[in-house]
Design an enzyme around this catalytic site. Structure first.
Site, PDB file in Angstrom:
ATOM      1  N   SER A   7       0.838  -1.207   0.000  1.00  0.00           N
ATOM      2  CA  SER A   7       0.000   0.000   0.000  1.00  0.00           C
ATOM      3  C   SER A   7       0.871   1.255   0.000  1.00  0.00           C
ATOM      4  CB  SER A   7      -0.941   0.006   1.209  1.00  0.00           C
ATOM      5  OG  SER A   7      -0.199  -0.072   2.410  1.00  0.00           O
ATOM      6  N   LYS A  18       1.418   5.382   8.360  1.00  0.00           N
ATOM      7  CA  LYS A  18       2.223   6.230   9.263  1.00  0.00           C
ATOM      8  C   LYS A  18       2.098   7.734   9.046  1.00  0.00           C
ATOM      9  CE  LYS A  18       6.207   6.374   6.232  1.00  0.00           C
ATOM     10  NZ  LYS A  18       7.655   6.430   6.090  1.00  0.00           N
ATOM     11  N   SER A  62       6.819   4.124  18.218  1.00  0.00           N
ATOM     12  CA  SER A  62       7.275   5.450  17.788  1.00  0.00           C
ATOM     13  C   SER A  62       7.380   6.380  18.982  1.00  0.00           C
ATOM     14  CB  SER A  62       6.248   6.012  16.801  1.00  0.00           C
ATOM     15  OG  SER A  62       6.444   7.387  16.597  1.00  0.00           O
ATOM     16  N   TYR A 119      -2.898   8.487  14.366  1.00  0.00           N
ATOM     17  CA  TYR A 119      -1.740   7.621  14.124  1.00  0.00           C
ATOM     18  C   TYR A 119      -1.055   7.286  15.448  1.00  0.00           C
ATOM     19  CZ  TYR A 119       3.095   6.354  13.296  1.00  0.00           C
ATOM     20  OH  TYR A 119       4.306   5.718  13.364  1.00  0.00           O
ATOM     21  N   LYS A 146      -0.405   3.587  17.835  1.00  0.00           N
ATOM     22  CA  LYS A 146       0.827   3.057  18.452  1.00  0.00           C
ATOM     23  C   LYS A 146       0.622   2.836  19.958  1.00  0.00           C
ATOM     24  CE  LYS A 146       3.339   2.867  14.751  1.00  0.00           C
ATOM     25  NZ  LYS A 146       3.525   1.565  14.108  1.00  0.00           N
ATOM     26  N   GLY A 167       0.183  21.003  15.473  1.00  0.00           N
ATOM     27  CA  GLY A 167       0.457  19.719  16.122  1.00  0.00           C
ATOM     28  C   GLY A 167       1.932  19.461  16.376  1.00  0.00           C
TER      29      GLY A 167
HETATM   30  P1  NAD Z   1       6.532   2.485   5.075  1.00  0.00           P
HETATM   31  O1  NAD Z   1       5.202   2.987   4.687  1.00  0.00           O
HETATM   32  O2  NAD Z   1       7.675   2.729   4.170  1.00  0.00           O
HETATM   33  O3  NAD Z   1       6.473   0.921   5.392  1.00  0.00           O
HETATM   34  C1  NAD Z   1       5.336   0.301   5.932  1.00  0.00           C
HETATM   35  C2  NAD Z   1       5.023  -0.892   5.049  1.00  0.00           C
HETATM   36  O4  NAD Z   1       3.883  -1.574   5.576  1.00  0.00           O
HETATM   37  C3  NAD Z   1       4.700  -0.497   3.617  1.00  0.00           C
HETATM   38  O5  NAD Z   1       5.492  -1.266   2.727  1.00  0.00           O
HETATM   39  C4  NAD Z   1       3.215  -0.817   3.466  1.00  0.00           C
HETATM   40  O6  NAD Z   1       2.907  -1.222   2.152  1.00  0.00           O
HETATM   41  C5  NAD Z   1       3.038  -1.925   4.488  1.00  0.00           C
HETATM   42  N1  NAD Z   1       1.698  -2.065   5.064  1.00  0.00           N
HETATM   43  C6  NAD Z   1       0.916  -1.114   5.638  1.00  0.00           C
HETATM   44  N2  NAD Z   1      -0.203  -1.663   6.110  1.00  0.00           N
HETATM   45  C7  NAD Z   1      -0.136  -2.998   5.864  1.00  0.00           C
HETATM   46  C8  NAD Z   1      -0.983  -4.103   6.121  1.00  0.00           C
HETATM   47  N3  NAD Z   1      -2.149  -3.941   6.754  1.00  0.00           N
HETATM   48  N4  NAD Z   1      -0.597  -5.329   5.725  1.00  0.00           N
HETATM   49  C9  NAD Z   1       0.580  -5.500   5.065  1.00  0.00           C
HETATM   50  N5  NAD Z   1       1.423  -4.496   4.791  1.00  0.00           N
HETATM   51  C10 NAD Z   1       1.075  -3.258   5.188  1.00  0.00           C
HETATM   52  O7  NAD Z   1       6.840   3.085   6.531  1.00  0.00           O
HETATM   53  P2  NAD Z   1       8.169   2.953   7.394  1.00  0.00           P
HETATM   54  O8  NAD Z   1       8.727   4.316   7.547  1.00  0.00           O
HETATM   55  O9  NAD Z   1       9.005   1.876   6.886  1.00  0.00           O
HETATM   56  O10 NAD Z   1       7.537   2.549   8.792  1.00  0.00           O
HETATM   57  C11 NAD Z   1       7.542   1.214   9.258  1.00  0.00           C
HETATM   58  C12 NAD Z   1       6.928   1.182  10.651  1.00  0.00           C
HETATM   59  O11 NAD Z   1       7.665   2.032  11.512  1.00  0.00           O
HETATM   60  C13 NAD Z   1       5.472   1.696  10.700  1.00  0.00           C
HETATM   61  O12 NAD Z   1       4.765   0.910  11.605  1.00  0.00           O
HETATM   62  C14 NAD Z   1       5.626   3.101  11.213  1.00  0.00           C
HETATM   63  O13 NAD Z   1       4.477   3.537  11.890  1.00  0.00           O
HETATM   64  C15 NAD Z   1       6.802   2.945  12.160  1.00  0.00           C
HETATM   65  N6  NAD Z   1       7.531   4.196  12.391  1.00  0.00           N
HETATM   66  C16 NAD Z   1       8.061   4.879  11.328  1.00  0.00           C
HETATM   67  C17 NAD Z   1       8.738   6.077  11.563  1.00  0.00           C
HETATM   68  C18 NAD Z   1       9.317   6.878  10.433  1.00  0.00           C
HETATM   69  O14 NAD Z   1       9.622   8.069  10.641  1.00  0.00           O
HETATM   70  N7  NAD Z   1       9.506   6.324   9.244  1.00  0.00           N
HETATM   71  C19 NAD Z   1       8.889   6.552  12.874  1.00  0.00           C
HETATM   72  C20 NAD Z   1       8.336   5.816  13.920  1.00  0.00           C
HETATM   73  C21 NAD Z   1       7.672   4.628  13.668  1.00  0.00           C
HETATM   74  C1  WQD Z   2      10.866  17.126  11.666  1.00  0.00           C
HETATM   75  C2  WQD Z   2      11.065  18.615  11.928  1.00  0.00           C
HETATM   76  C3  WQD Z   2       9.081  19.907  11.553  1.00  0.00           C
HETATM   77  C4  WQD Z   2       8.878  19.072   7.241  1.00  0.00           C
HETATM   78  C5  WQD Z   2       6.934  12.613  12.358  1.00  0.00           C
HETATM   79  C6  WQD Z   2       5.788  11.955  13.054  1.00  0.00           C
HETATM   80  C7  WQD Z   2       6.289  10.975  14.065  1.00  0.00           C
HETATM   81  C8  WQD Z   2       7.284   9.991  13.442  1.00  0.00           C
HETATM   82  C9  WQD Z   2       8.341  10.675  12.630  1.00  0.00           C
HETATM   83  C10 WQD Z   2       6.182   7.997  12.822  1.00  0.00           C
HETATM   84  C11 WQD Z   2       9.907  19.264  12.662  1.00  0.00           C
HETATM   85  C12 WQD Z   2      10.144  20.277  10.547  1.00  0.00           C
HETATM   86  C13 WQD Z   2       9.216  19.113   8.580  1.00  0.00           C
HETATM   87  C14 WQD Z   2       9.029  20.237   6.449  1.00  0.00           C
HETATM   88  C15 WQD Z   2       9.872  21.405   8.370  1.00  0.00           C
HETATM   89  N1  WQD Z   2       6.655   9.095  12.527  1.00  0.00           N
HETATM   90  N2  WQD Z   2       9.704  20.281   9.135  1.00  0.00           N
HETATM   91  N3  WQD Z   2       9.524  21.363   7.044  1.00  0.00           N
HETATM   92  O1  WQD Z   2       7.237  15.709  12.993  1.00  0.00           O
HETATM   93  O2  WQD Z   2       9.294  14.894  14.232  1.00  0.00           O
HETATM   94  O3  WQD Z   2       7.731  13.275  13.327  1.00  0.00           O
HETATM   95  O4  WQD Z   2       7.731  11.603  11.727  1.00  0.00           O
HETATM   96  O5  WQD Z   2       5.993   7.520  13.914  1.00  0.00           O
HETATM   97  O6  WQD Z   2       5.184  10.325  14.581  1.00  0.00           O
HETATM   98  O7  WQD Z   2       5.009  12.947  13.707  1.00  0.00           O
HETATM   99  O8  WQD Z   2       9.135  14.543  11.751  1.00  0.00           O
HETATM  100  O9  WQD Z   2      10.276  14.928   9.607  1.00  0.00           O
HETATM  101  O10 WQD Z   2       7.851  15.599   9.843  1.00  0.00           O
HETATM  102  O11 WQD Z   2       9.593  16.906  11.038  1.00  0.00           O
HETATM  103  O12 WQD Z   2      10.313  22.458   8.841  1.00  0.00           O
HETATM  104  O13 WQD Z   2       8.712  20.256   5.252  1.00  0.00           O
HETATM  105  O14 WQD Z   2      11.118  19.282  10.654  1.00  0.00           O
HETATM  106  O15 WQD Z   2       8.377  21.059  11.978  1.00  0.00           O
HETATM  107  O16 WQD Z   2      10.459  20.257  13.487  1.00  0.00           O
HETATM  108  P1  WQD Z   2       8.320  14.714  13.138  1.00  0.00           P
HETATM  109  P2  WQD Z   2       9.193  15.448  10.464  1.00  0.00           P
END
Ligand code: NAD
Ligand code: WQD
Length: 337
Positions: A34, A84, A124, A148, A152, A293
């Site tokens: 997705s 996410k 997260s 979101y 978590k 936010g």
């Molecule tokens: P991503 O979207 O690149 O990877 C998530 C993958 O899960 C995708 O390939 C998507 O196709 C798949 N997916 C989603 N729902 C599904 C389902 N129901 N069944 C099967 N596949 C499904 O995102 P990511 O950055 O790799 O994140 C991976 C995990 O880490 C997520 O749970 C996300 O919430 C968590 N996370 C990510 C970040 C970040 O900043 N990238 C930060 C904190 C936590």
């Molecule tokens: C980082 C900093 C923005 C974009 C998010 C989710 C969090 C986690 C990680 C999954 C902040 C600033 C951003 C832009 C900017 N994901 N910014 N211009 O907000 O810390 O976290 O991703 O779990 O749940 O909320 O990450 O990369 O969006 O922002 O100035 O175009 O960059 O204000 O200070 P964030 P981010």
């Protein structure tokens, strides 16, 4: 170990797959694509020279998971699958609750039915809401500021209740701070759909000339340069944290949560400057209003992961920028080619 890796075609999942395979573990991927492409898994195979069984489908599809467990001996699961995007979760909360919670529940039920009780979950730093103080330890108060984040928080609750009810489970929730960077091969990296929500992919696309300028969301925060401060960690370090967690699960019964972060705060302007150094290109930026936010400052106390998992970050922000730039330059259209 033979590891069921959900979301294994995604940004973090592909990097986890590489580190697992390079540590000698087997990997079986389930991903519904997705937010990813099957090509990403082929790239993992190219990097490691190992093959990866890949099931394209949803983790909430019990029949599919049954097939996976029937066709492979699974020792543990790493559950990265999930939606996410914070903004989208506010617009489509039911989609987020349904997807993220159904996937977790179905996975846990199927694991339970097959006697597999070892799980590492992608949580997260969002579970800390607007933190009272930094660096943030794992026992800081938890809250959710958007749907979101609530998925978590609820997921961690489900896992804690499961571990309390069935004490033979071994569960680690890894609370990621801000993963950035790409594999140093330049073959896998973050490939967002449409306009990136997060800072790093946005900066990378500006450096590549795909977007005009970075919009800096506010320079009036109570931080040294007024811009938001975050804990950016290299995705390869993050991925290694999963291997460490799996290998230390051992007889660690119950459910535990660990921060995966560097422990250092970096501002938006510092992140842009680091990317300019790595890419050798000027990165135009414009300060605009704060993003609703957003919080001012967020960085981890990662000492528990160091103490219990033997894990800490080893790669720098400059390395993360260089690796992102290599990935972006070699794959201007991501996995679409
Ligand atoms: P991503 O979207 O690149 O990877 C998530 C993958 O899960 C995708 O390939 C998507 O196709 C798949 N997916 C989603 N729902 C599904 C389902 N129901 N069944 C099967 N596949 C499904 O995102 P990511 O950055 O790799 O994140 C991976 C995990 O880490 C997520 O749970 C996300 O919430 C968590 N996370 C990510 C970040 C970040 O900043 N990238 C930060 C904190 C936590
Ligand atoms: C980082 C900093 C923005 C974009 C998010 C989710 C969090 C986690 C990680 C999954 C902040 C600033 C951003 C832009 C900017 N994901 N910014 N211009 O907000 O810390 O976290 O991703 O779990 O749940 O909320 O990450 O990369 O969006 O922002 O100035 O175009 O960059 O204000 O200070 P964030 P981010």
């Amino acid at each position: 170990m033979n590891v069921l890796l959900t979301g294994g075609a995604g940004y973090i999942g592909t990097h986890v797959a590489v580190e697992l395979l390079e540590s000698g573990h087997g990997v079986v991927v389930v991903d519904n694509l997705s937010n990813s492409r099957a090509e990403a898994v082929r790239r993992v195979e190219r990097i490691t020279g190992r093959s990866v069984a890949c099931y394209i489908g949803d983790c909430a599809d019990r029949a599919l998971l049954e097939r996976v467990f029937a066709e492979h001996r699974i020792d543990a699961a790493v559950h990265c699958a999930g939606l996410k995007a914070v903004g989208e979760s506010t617009e489509r909360p039911l989609l987020y609750y349904r997807n993220n919670l159904d996937a977790l529940l179905t996975l846990c039920e199927t694991m339970s039915a097959h006697g597999v009780r070892s799980l590492v979950f992608s949580s997260s730093a969002t579970v800390y809401g607007d933190p009272e103080r930094v660096p943030i330890p794992e026992d800081a108060p938890l809250s959710a500021t958007n749907p979101y984040g609530a998925t978590k928080l609820f997921a961690e609750r489900v896992l804690a209740d499961l571990a309390a009810a069935a004490p033979d489970w071994r569960i680690i929730a890894l609370r990621y701070f801000n993963p950035v960077g790409a594999h140093p091969s330049g073959l896998i990296g973050e490939d967002p759909n449409g306009v990136p929500n997060n800072l790093f992919p946005y900066i990378a696309q500006v450096a590549a000339g795909r977007r005009e300028k970075v919009l800096v969301y506010g320079d009036d925060y109570d931080t040294p340069d007024g811009t938001g401060v975050r804990d950016y960690l290299h995705v390869v370090d993050l991925a290694r944290g999963h291997v460490a967690a799996l290998e230390r699960l051992g007889d660690a019964y119950g459910m535990r949560a660990y921060n995966l972060g560097s422990g250092h705060g970096v501002s938006v302007l510092e992140a842009i400057a680091a990317f300019e150094r790595a890419s050798g290109r000027p990165i135009p930026r414009q300060v605009v209003a704060r993003r609703p936010g957003d919080i001012a400052v967020c960085y981890a106390d990662p000492s528990a992961a160091h103490r219990d998992l033997g894990w800490k970050t080893t790669l720098t922000l400059d390395e993360a920028c260089a690796d992102t730039w290599r990935w972006q330059s070699a794959n201007p259209n991501g996995f679409a080619g």
